[in-house]
Design a protein around this motif. Structure first.
Motif, PDB file in Angstrom:
ATOM      1  N   GLY A 144      44.185  28.182  41.463  1.00 43.67           N
ATOM      2  CA  GLY A 144      43.305  28.503  42.574  1.00 43.67           C
ATOM      3  C   GLY A 144      41.848  28.499  42.156  1.00 43.67           C
ATOM      4  N   GLN A 145      41.583  28.130  40.907  1.00 40.47           N
ATOM      5  CA  GLN A 145      40.229  28.174  40.379  1.00 40.47           C
ATOM      6  C   GLN A 145      39.488  26.871  40.662  1.00 40.47           C
ATOM      7  OE1 GLN A 145      40.332  29.166  36.225  1.00 40.47           O
ATOM      8  NE2 GLN A 145      42.199  30.335  36.471  1.00 40.47           N
ATOM      9  N   GLU A 146      38.188  26.961  40.804  1.00 39.90           N
ATOM     10  CA  GLU A 146      37.367  25.759  40.913  1.00 39.90           C
ATOM     11  C   GLU A 146      37.014  25.334  39.497  1.00 39.90           C
ATOM     12  OE1 GLU A 146      33.220  24.405  42.974  1.00 39.90           O
ATOM     13  OE2 GLU A 146      34.578  25.739  44.055  1.00 39.90           O
ATOM     14  N   LEU A 147      37.430  24.130  39.138  1.00 39.35           N
ATOM     15  CA  LEU A 147      37.266  23.643  37.777  1.00 39.35           C
ATOM     16  C   LEU A 147      36.408  22.394  37.759  1.00 39.35           C
ATOM     17  CD1 LEU A 147      41.009  24.018  36.771  1.00 39.35           C
ATOM     18  CD2 LEU A 147      39.151  25.516  36.088  1.00 39.35           C
ATOM     19  N   PRO A 148      35.767  22.107  36.620  1.00 37.64           N
ATOM     20  CA  PRO A 148      34.978  20.876  36.526  1.00 37.64           C
ATOM     21  C   PRO A 148      35.869  19.654  36.748  1.00 37.64           C
ATOM     22  CG  PRO A 148      34.713  22.248  34.555  1.00 37.64           C
ATOM     23  CD  PRO A 148      35.760  22.881  35.403  1.00 37.64           C
ATOM     24  N   SER A 149      35.322  18.623  37.370  1.00 38.72           N
ATOM     25  CA  SER A 149      36.122  17.434  37.679  1.00 38.72           C
ATOM     26  C   SER A 149      36.243  16.494  36.489  1.00 38.72           C
ATOM     27  CB  SER A 149      35.515  16.690  38.864  1.00 38.72           C
ATOM     28  OG  SER A 149      34.203  16.279  38.535  1.00 38.72           O
ATOM     29  N   ASP A 150      35.458  16.715  35.456  1.00 38.53           N
ATOM     30  CA  ASP A 150      35.468  15.791  34.312  1.00 38.53           C
ATOM     31  C   ASP A 150      36.107  16.404  33.057  1.00 38.53           C
ATOM     32  OD1 ASP A 150      33.480  17.640  33.902  1.00 38.53           O
ATOM     33  OD2 ASP A 150      32.005  16.207  33.187  1.00 38.53           O
ATOM     34  N   MET A 151      37.139  17.206  33.231  1.00 38.27           N
ATOM     35  CA  MET A 151      37.801  17.822  32.077  1.00 38.27           C
ATOM     36  C   MET A 151      38.625  16.777  31.338  1.00 38.27           C
ATOM     37  SD  MET A 151      39.235  21.516  33.328  1.00 38.27           S
ATOM     38  CE  MET A 151      40.306  20.796  34.540  1.00 38.27           C
ATOM     39  N   ASN A 152      38.606  16.846  30.013  1.00 40.27           N
ATOM     40  CA  ASN A 152      39.473  15.997  29.196  1.00 40.27           C
ATOM     41  C   ASN A 152      39.709  16.667  27.865  1.00 40.27           C
ATOM     42  OD1 ASN A 152      37.561  14.983  27.094  1.00 40.27           O
ATOM     43  ND2 ASN A 152      36.509  14.129  28.876  1.00 40.27           N
TER      44      ASN A 152
END
Length: 184
Positions: free
Chosen positions: A86-94
């Motif tokens: 349910g968390q807002e996370l960065p879209s560019d995680m790797n």
């Protein structure tokens, strides 16, 4: 020592149970129907700790045949936010990982690895068989719903027909076509 999860309550779906007994940690989905195996006796399993982990991001990596033996493999894997997060996370995680064969190439066999992950390789009785049949049926329904078997067969047929110099790149390009949009 073998630890069996008898019951859980109030743990959200998709969580991972992490159990540490002494210096050894084992993890499995909470709903897994397998024992956790540890190389120590219960009396030596100090400290003993149980954690419930919720995935926030996920990715899958499928090795090309033969790559698991290379010593120079490094992969940067893009991560997608887990549906349950349910968390807002960065879209560019790797995450970047390096893969190399374990020291003593033949030292860890399949049975060893199964016990390290808590998997049971012995027959677990009819409830386990029923569970496996249910999983197989659910997998078949999913594959049929999305026509994945037919699509995969067509991919392999196209590779055989075209015989490209770089078959993995050829296959990857087949996934870059945009989703069709409805006619207006």
């Amino acid at each position: 020592m073998e630890l069996h999860v008898v019951n859980t309550e109030g743990i959200p779906e998709g969580c991972v149970l992490s159990v540490r007994a002494g210096a050894t940690r084992r993890q499995a989905p909470v709903e897994a129907d397998r024992p956790f195996r540890f190389p120590t006796a219960a009396a030596e399993a100090v400290p003993f700790k149980v954690d419930v982990l919720e995935p926030v991001a996920t990715a899958r990596l499928i090795f090309r045949p033969g790559e698991e033996q290379r010593t120079d493999c490094q992969y940067t894997i893009p991560l997608e936010a887990a549906a349950s997060s349910g968390q807002e996370l960065p879209s560019d995680m790797n995450v970047t990982i390096a893969i190399a064969p374990a020291d003593g190439a033949g030292g860890e066999d399949g049975a060893d690895n199964a016990s390290k992950t808590g998997a049971s390789t012995s027959a677990a009785g009819s409830s386990s068989t029923t569970s496996k049949l249910g999983q197989a049926n659910a997998a078949r329904e999913y594959l049929d719903k999305h026509n994945l078997v037919e699509f995969t067969q067509l991919l392999i047929q196209s590779v055989i027909k075209e015989q490209p110099d770089r078959p993995y790149s050829f296959l990857a390009k087949q996934f870059y076509f945009p989703e069709p949009e409805p006619r207006t």
